[in-house]
Design a protein around this motif. Structure first.
Motif, PDB file in Angstrom:
ATOM      1  N   GLN A   1      58.615   9.547 -91.207  1.00  0.00           N
ATOM      2  CA  GLN A   1      57.333   8.795 -91.642  1.00  0.00           C
ATOM      3  C   GLN A   1      56.856   8.062 -90.865  1.00  0.00           C
ATOM      4  N   VAL A   2      55.617   7.921 -90.895  1.00  0.00           N
ATOM      5  CA  VAL A   2      54.799   6.944 -89.831  1.00  0.00           C
ATOM      6  C   VAL A   2      53.902   6.106 -90.654  1.00  0.00           C
ATOM      7  N   GLN A   3      53.497   4.722 -90.492  1.00  0.00           N
ATOM      8  CA  GLN A   3      52.628   4.161 -90.909  1.00  0.00           C
ATOM      9  C   GLN A   3      51.303   3.832 -89.796  1.00  0.00           C
ATOM     10  N   LEU A   4      50.411   3.671 -90.246  1.00  0.00           N
ATOM     11  CA  LEU A   4      49.355   3.540 -89.289  1.00  0.00           C
ATOM     12  C   LEU A   4      48.466   2.316 -89.739  1.00  0.00           C
ATOM     13  N   VAL A   5      47.921   1.386 -88.817  1.00  0.00           N
ATOM     14  CA  VAL A   5      47.264   0.329 -88.773  1.00  0.00           C
ATOM     15  C   VAL A   5      45.934   0.478 -87.970  1.00  0.00           C
ATOM     16  N   GLU A   6      44.800   0.376 -88.498  1.00  0.00           N
ATOM     17  CA  GLU A   6      43.661   0.474 -87.544  1.00  0.00           C
ATOM     18  C   GLU A   6      43.026  -0.937 -87.357  1.00  0.00           C
ATOM     19  N   SER A   7      42.370  -1.131 -86.177  1.00  0.00           N
ATOM     20  CA  SER A   7      41.721  -2.387 -86.118  1.00  0.00           C
ATOM     21  C   SER A   7      40.565  -2.229 -85.068  1.00  0.00           C
ATOM     22  N   GLY A   8      39.806  -3.229 -84.675  1.00  0.00           N
ATOM     23  CA  GLY A   8      38.631  -2.948 -83.768  1.00  0.00           C
ATOM     24  C   GLY A   8      37.444  -2.657 -84.367  1.00  0.00           C
ATOM     25  N   ALA A  23      47.510   1.646 -84.582  1.00  0.00           N
ATOM     26  CA  ALA A  23      48.767   1.499 -84.214  1.00  0.00           C
ATOM     27  C   ALA A  23      49.548   2.002 -85.096  1.00  0.00           C
ATOM     28  N   ALA A  24      50.857   2.629 -84.874  1.00  0.00           N
ATOM     29  CA  ALA A  24      51.667   3.729 -85.630  1.00  0.00           C
ATOM     30  C   ALA A  24      53.124   2.884 -85.358  1.00  0.00           C
ATOM     31  N   SER A  25      53.905   3.116 -86.559  1.00  0.00           N
ATOM     32  CA  SER A  25      55.100   2.535 -86.539  1.00  0.00           C
ATOM     33  C   SER A  25      56.113   3.914 -86.436  1.00  0.00           C
ATOM     34  N   GLY A  26      57.308   3.483 -85.853  1.00  0.00           N
ATOM     35  CA  GLY A  26      58.056   4.660 -86.107  1.00  0.00           C
ATOM     36  C   GLY A  26      58.486   5.174 -84.580  1.00  0.00           C
ATOM     37  N   SER A  71      41.785   8.868 -77.323  1.00  0.00           N
ATOM     38  CA  SER A  71      42.847   8.863 -76.296  1.00  0.00           C
ATOM     39  C   SER A  71      44.075   8.382 -77.023  1.00  0.00           C
ATOM     40  N   ARG A  72      45.238   8.300 -76.405  1.00  0.00           N
ATOM     41  CA  ARG A  72      46.383   7.887 -76.771  1.00  0.00           C
ATOM     42  C   ARG A  72      47.307   7.587 -75.793  1.00  0.00           C
ATOM     43  N   ASP A  73      47.963   6.456 -76.180  1.00  0.00           N
ATOM     44  CA  ASP A  73      49.178   5.917 -75.411  1.00  0.00           C
ATOM     45  C   ASP A  73      50.491   6.102 -76.158  1.00  0.00           C
ATOM     46  N   ASN A  74      51.373   7.019 -75.911  1.00  0.00           N
ATOM     47  CA  ASN A  74      52.614   7.237 -76.525  1.00  0.00           C
ATOM     48  C   ASN A  74      53.697   6.166 -76.541  1.00  0.00           C
ATOM     49  N   ALA A  75      53.486   5.631 -75.217  1.00  0.00           N
ATOM     50  CA  ALA A  75      54.334   4.664 -75.034  1.00  0.00           C
ATOM     51  C   ALA A  75      54.236   3.358 -75.852  1.00  0.00           C
ATOM     52  N   LYS A  76      52.789   3.092 -76.269  1.00  0.00           N
ATOM     53  CA  LYS A  76      52.249   2.028 -77.134  1.00  0.00           C
ATOM     54  C   LYS A  76      52.467   2.198 -78.524  1.00  0.00           C
ATOM     55  N   ASN A  77      52.511   3.743 -78.880  1.00  0.00           N
ATOM     56  CA  ASN A  77      52.368   4.105 -80.030  1.00  0.00           C
ATOM     57  C   ASN A  77      50.761   4.002 -80.587  1.00  0.00           C
ATOM     58  N   SER A 108      40.055  19.394 -90.793  1.00  0.00           N
ATOM     59  CA  SER A 108      40.234  19.128 -92.254  1.00  0.00           C
ATOM     60  C   SER A 108      41.154  17.917 -92.522  1.00  0.00           C
ATOM     61  N   SER A 109      40.738  17.030 -93.442  1.00  0.00           N
ATOM     62  CA  SER A 109      41.593  16.089 -93.935  1.00  0.00           C
ATOM     63  C   SER A 109      42.725  16.487 -94.482  1.00  0.00           C
ATOM     64  N   ASN A 110      42.929  17.621 -94.990  1.00  0.00           N
ATOM     65  CA  ASN A 110      43.889  18.280 -95.664  1.00  0.00           C
ATOM     66  C   ASN A 110      45.026  18.642 -94.633  1.00  0.00           C
ATOM     67  N   ASN A 111      44.736  18.329 -93.343  1.00  0.00           N
ATOM     68  CA  ASN A 111      45.732  18.715 -92.341  1.00  0.00           C
ATOM     69  C   ASN A 111      46.406  17.743 -92.066  1.00  0.00           C
ATOM     70  N   TYR A 112      46.226  16.619 -92.576  1.00  0.00           N
ATOM     71  CA  TYR A 112      46.791  15.033 -92.172  1.00  0.00           C
ATOM     72  C   TYR A 112      47.729  14.720 -93.294  1.00  0.00           C
ATOM     73  N   ASP A 113      48.957  14.022 -92.712  1.00  0.00           N
ATOM     74  CA  ASP A 113      49.882  13.742 -93.767  1.00  0.00           C
ATOM     75  C   ASP A 113      49.685  12.223 -93.990  1.00  0.00           C
ATOM     76  N   TYR A 114      49.591  11.508 -93.060  1.00  0.00           N
ATOM     77  CA  TYR A 114      49.568   9.998 -93.121  1.00  0.00           C
ATOM     78  C   TYR A 114      48.067   9.372 -92.791  1.00  0.00           C
ATOM     79  N   TRP A 115      47.669   8.518 -93.523  1.00  0.00           N
ATOM     80  CA  TRP A 115      46.449   7.813 -93.142  1.00  0.00           C
ATOM     81  C   TRP A 115      46.823   6.154 -93.117  1.00  0.00           C
ATOM     82  N   GLY A 116      45.702   5.776 -92.200  1.00  0.00           N
ATOM     83  CA  GLY A 116      45.588   4.101 -92.297  1.00  0.00           C
ATOM     84  C   GLY A 116      44.825   3.875 -93.371  1.00  0.00           C
ATOM     85  N   GLN A 117      44.638   2.403 -93.492  1.00  0.00           N
ATOM     86  CA  GLN A 117      43.726   1.601 -94.646  1.00  0.00           C
ATOM     87  C   GLN A 117      42.401   1.523 -94.254  1.00  0.00           C
ATOM     88  N   GLY A 118      42.022   1.934 -93.018  1.00  0.00           N
ATOM     89  CA  GLY A 118      40.757   1.909 -92.714  1.00  0.00           C
ATOM     90  C   GLY A 118      40.045   0.672 -92.074  1.00  0.00           C
TER      91      GLY A 118
END
Length: 125
Positions: A1-8, A23-26, A71-77, A108-118
């Motif tokens: 499981q992953v938790q997502l927090v948006e910012s900016g 930012a993702a946890s896990g 883009s993504r930085d996997n070292a920074k999750n 498709s939004s149905n393709n995604y399992d976890y969502w942030g709060q926006g």
């Protein structure tokens, strides 16, 4: 499981720029394909951009192509959405999402399992 927090998010004038972060946890973030969606008041949630787990593949909605960059930085999750040349019609709540599924249905939004709060993005004219 992953938790997502948006910012900016924030308020910006038309033509300006913002960079969203998610930012993702896990410890398994690098195994997830990631996407950004947005939802304006009274409208359906719509696809904005997606990126594969490796960062090699990127996909964009026609409305943001050549203006937005994912883009993504996997070292920074963390996954990013650089938004340039913003328009009033880009005003929306922006959500990041994570998927362990393939990328066939990346828009498709149905393709995604976890969502942030926006995070709210408002572009003034």
């Amino acid at each position: 499981q992953v938790q997502l927090v948006e910012s900016g998010g924030g308020l910006v004038q038309a033509g300006g720029s913002l960079r969203l972060s998610c930012a993702a946890s896990g410890r398994t973030f690098s195994t997830y394909n990631m996407g950004w969606f947005r939802q304006a008041p009274g409208k359906e949630r719509e696809f904005v951009a997606a990126i594969t787990w490796s960062g090699v593949g990127t996909y964009y909605a026609d409305s943001v192509k050549d203006r937005f960059t994912i883009s993504r930085d996997n070292a920074k999750n963390t996954v990013y959405l650089q938004m340039n040349s913003l328009k009033p019609e880009d005003t929306a709540v922006y959500y990041c999402a994570a998927s362990l599924r393939g990328m066939t249905w990346y828009s498709s939004s149905n393709n995604y399992d976890y969502w942030g709060q926006g995070t709210q993005v408002t572009v003034s004219s």
